[in-house]
Design a protein around this motif. Sequence first.
Motif, PDB file in Angstrom:
ATOM      1  N   ARG A 182     -27.305 -80.116 -13.119  1.00  7.22           N
ATOM      2  CA  ARG A 182     -28.820 -79.905 -13.132  1.00  7.22           C
ATOM      3  C   ARG A 182     -28.789 -79.185 -13.969  1.00  7.22           C
ATOM      4  N   ILE A 183     -27.863 -77.883 -14.134  1.00  6.59           N
ATOM      5  CA  ILE A 183     -28.091 -77.014 -14.358  1.00  6.59           C
ATOM      6  C   ILE A 183     -27.493 -76.784 -15.990  1.00  6.59           C
ATOM      7  N   GLU A 184     -27.046 -77.653 -16.503  1.00  3.74           N
ATOM      8  CA  GLU A 184     -25.714 -78.435 -17.383  1.00  3.74           C
ATOM      9  C   GLU A 184     -26.987 -78.875 -17.836  1.00  3.74           C
ATOM     10  N   ALA A 185     -27.498 -79.756 -18.019  1.00  2.81           N
ATOM     11  CA  ALA A 185     -28.624 -80.800 -18.347  1.00  2.81           C
ATOM     12  C   ALA A 185     -29.870 -79.807 -19.060  1.00  2.81           C
ATOM     13  N   LEU A 186     -30.065 -78.814 -18.164  1.00  2.00           N
ATOM     14  CA  LEU A 186     -31.689 -78.485 -18.661  1.00  2.00           C
ATOM     15  C   LEU A 186     -31.230 -77.202 -19.482  1.00  2.00           C
ATOM     16  N   LEU A 197     -20.205 -71.759 -14.752  1.00  4.18           N
ATOM     17  CA  LEU A 197     -21.494 -71.577 -15.086  1.00  4.18           C
ATOM     18  C   LEU A 197     -22.034 -71.458 -16.749  1.00  4.18           C
ATOM     19  N   PHE A 198     -20.681 -70.654 -17.393  1.00  2.10           N
ATOM     20  CA  PHE A 198     -20.995 -70.698 -18.994  1.00  2.10           C
ATOM     21  C   PHE A 198     -20.405 -72.073 -19.377  1.00  2.10           C
ATOM     22  N   ASP A 199     -19.652 -73.068 -19.146  1.00  2.64           N
ATOM     23  CA  ASP A 199     -18.687 -74.133 -19.269  1.00  2.64           C
ATOM     24  C   ASP A 199     -20.234 -75.140 -19.649  1.00  2.64           C
ATOM     25  N   ALA A 200     -20.600 -74.648 -18.649  1.00  2.00           N
ATOM     26  CA  ALA A 200     -22.313 -75.678 -18.008  1.00  2.00           C
ATOM     27  C   ALA A 200     -22.719 -75.701 -19.745  1.00  2.00           C
ATOM     28  N   GLY A 201     -23.173 -74.195 -19.977  1.00  6.31           N
ATOM     29  CA  GLY A 201     -23.946 -73.967 -21.438  1.00  6.31           C
ATOM     30  C   GLY A 201     -25.085 -72.907 -20.960  1.00  6.31           C
ATOM     31  N   VAL A 202     -24.686 -72.259 -20.128  1.00  6.99           N
ATOM     32  CA  VAL A 202     -25.562 -70.999 -19.464  1.00  6.99           C
ATOM     33  C   VAL A 202     -25.045 -70.122 -20.511  1.00  6.99           C
TER      34      VAL A 202
END
Length: 262
Positions: A169-173, A198-203
Amino acid sequence: DQHLDIVLSGRGRGDGAGTGLDAVRFVHCALPELHLDEIDLSARFLGRPVAAPLLVSSMTGGPARAAAINRHLAEACEALGLPLAVGSQRVALEGGGDGGLGAEIRRLAPRVPLLANLGAAQLNTGYGEDEARRAVGMIGADALILHLNPLQEAVQPEGDRDWRGLLGRIEALARALPVPVVAKEVGAGLSGALARRLFDAGVRVLDVAGSGGTSWAAVEAERARDPEEAAVARAFAGWGIPTARAIAQVRAACPEAVVIGS
């Protein structure tokens, strides 16, 4: 209100948990080859200039008395040219008063970076892109913090216990929002391994928020309904990754990220 009372009275500190920063020693340079008067501490953060690489991090939201605290923080940050991350906007989004986290805060701090803030656990209680955009819009924010506080939620009587599926959900956001997403712990630290996920998820901004300051387990122990609950919470008052260690781990795991060491 109870959180403010406990922290301001000094009862929210960790149980012997240090930041680890007292063990850091910089190497002296006897030939610096620079002019002291030309040293410039200014930086850019979230596309805006700041006077120094310092962030006043999330304090409080919600209760009416928080409005004065947030107003003073905004005024101070504007005067000093420092970025400000606000406290949780959950109460404001749910119509329980904005605690000073409305349009006024951008009016008081028009030049500095402002960071909106929601609890990541709320993404499992119906919050999503709409609420995130509202949180950003209500203060004219330059980024959105998703704070990670599983320890506090676990020992809090009213805590959100369901943390399943949140990384997705964090990645989608992070993909959907027009501003960067920041992941922030609240005093127990981010590990290097989690920071990389988290970084790989776009953060792109990671606030390690390690141990050594306020312990939310200690705070919740003060709020406990009975001695048994208090004992469980107090057992974790020294829990967490010391800030210095968290900074080193997260920087090593995420050399491309913006890392905040709080």
